[in-house]
Design an enzyme around this catalytic site. Structure first.
Site, PDB file in Angstrom:
ATOM      1  N   LEU A  52       0.674  -1.076  -0.005  1.00 51.52           N
ATOM      2  CA  LEU A  52       0.059  -0.010   0.035  1.00 51.52           C
ATOM      3  C   LEU A  52       0.945   1.237   0.032  1.00 51.52           C
ATOM      4  CD1 LEU A  52      -2.655  -1.137   2.754  1.00 51.52           C
ATOM      5  CD2 LEU A  52      -2.894  -1.003   0.217  1.00 51.52           C
ATOM      6  N   PRO A  53       0.446   2.392  -0.567  1.00 53.84           N
ATOM      7  CA  PRO A  53       1.097   3.711  -0.577  1.00 53.84           C
ATOM      8  C   PRO A  53       0.691   4.398   0.556  1.00 53.84           C
ATOM      9  CG  PRO A  53      -0.960   3.893  -2.162  1.00 53.84           C
ATOM     10  CD  PRO A  53      -0.847   2.344  -1.292  1.00 53.84           C
ATOM     11  N   CYS A  54       0.996   3.942   1.747  1.00 51.28           N
ATOM     12  CA  CYS A  54       0.800   4.604   2.968  1.00 51.28           C
ATOM     13  C   CYS A  54       1.517   5.734   3.395  1.00 51.28           C
ATOM     14  CB  CYS A  54       0.833   3.315   4.161  1.00 51.28           C
ATOM     15  SG  CYS A  54       2.506   2.527   4.090  1.00 51.28           S
ATOM     16  N   HIS A  55       2.410   5.885   2.351  1.00 46.37           N
ATOM     17  CA  HIS A  55       3.183   7.107   2.458  1.00 46.37           C
ATOM     18  C   HIS A  55       2.474   8.377   2.166  1.00 46.37           C
ATOM     19  CE1 HIS A  55       4.270   5.531  -1.386  1.00 46.37           C
ATOM     20  NE2 HIS A  55       4.205   6.739  -1.628  1.00 46.37           N
ATOM     21  N   ARG A  56       1.429   7.982   1.632  1.00 46.12           N
ATOM     22  CA  ARG A  56       0.347   9.018   1.122  1.00 46.12           C
ATOM     23  C   ARG A  56      -0.713   9.614   1.899  1.00 46.12           C
ATOM     24  NH1 ARG A  56      -0.005   5.824  -4.519  1.00 46.12           N
ATOM     25  NH2 ARG A  56       2.051   6.460  -5.323  1.00 46.12           N
TER      26      ARG A  56
END
Length: 108
Positions: A52-56
Site C-alpha cells: 500500500l502507498p501508506c506514505h500518501r
DNA sequence: CATTTGACTTTGA
DNA sequence: TTCAAAGCCAAAT
C-alpha cells in the site's frame, strides 16, 4: 461486509501518485467520520504484502508520520517529493494542491 | 468480557 | 496563533 481494516486498505490502494489523503478523509469515505484514529492504526498495521502507498496518508495538516515511521520524516518526504508532492516552509504538504479529492472507488 | 492503544480531529481557552 | 484536553472507536491483549 468487510472489516473496517480491509476497507481502509482498499481506499489507500486507490490514492493516486502525486496525491495524498488524510486519516479523517478516509474514515469519512468508509462511513465512520469519527474513526480517523483507527485509520491510522489500520495503516500502521497494514501487511507489507499489500504494498500500500501508506506514505500518501497524512494528517489533516499535511504533516508527515512520526519519526519512527518510514525511517524518519526525511525519508517519507523524499518519497513524496519524488511523486511530485511539494512542501511549504514548515515542512507541511501543500494540501490545497495535493489533497486527493477524486474518490471513485467502487463498493468495497 | 474489560481494558488498552493509538501514523487523529475538534474544540475551547 | 498556538496548545492542551477531550472525544473518538476498531483491533489487540
Amino acid at each position: 461486509l468487510k472489516s473496517f481494516y480491509h476497507q481502509v486498505y482498499e481506499i489507500v490502494a486507490c490514492i493516486p501518485e502525486g496525491k495524498v489523503a488524510t486519516y479523517g478523509q478516509i474514515a469519512q469515505y468508509i462511513g465512520r467520520p469519527r474513526a480517523a484514529r483507527i485509520v491510522g492504526w489500520a495503516v500502521k498495521n497494514a501487511p507489507s504484502h499489500l504494498h500500500l502507498p501508506c506514505h500518501r496518508v497524512v494528517n489533516r495538516n499535511g504533516e508527515l508520520a512520526p519519526e519512527h515511521v518510514f525511517g524518519g520524516v526525511q525519508i517519507q518526504r523524499k518519497i513524496l517529493e519524488a511523486e511530485g508532492i511539494t512542501f511549504d516552509e514548515k515542512g507541511c504538504i501543500h494540501m490545497d494542491k495535493h489533497l486527493w479529492q477524486g474518490m471513485h472507488y467502487k463498493n468495497i
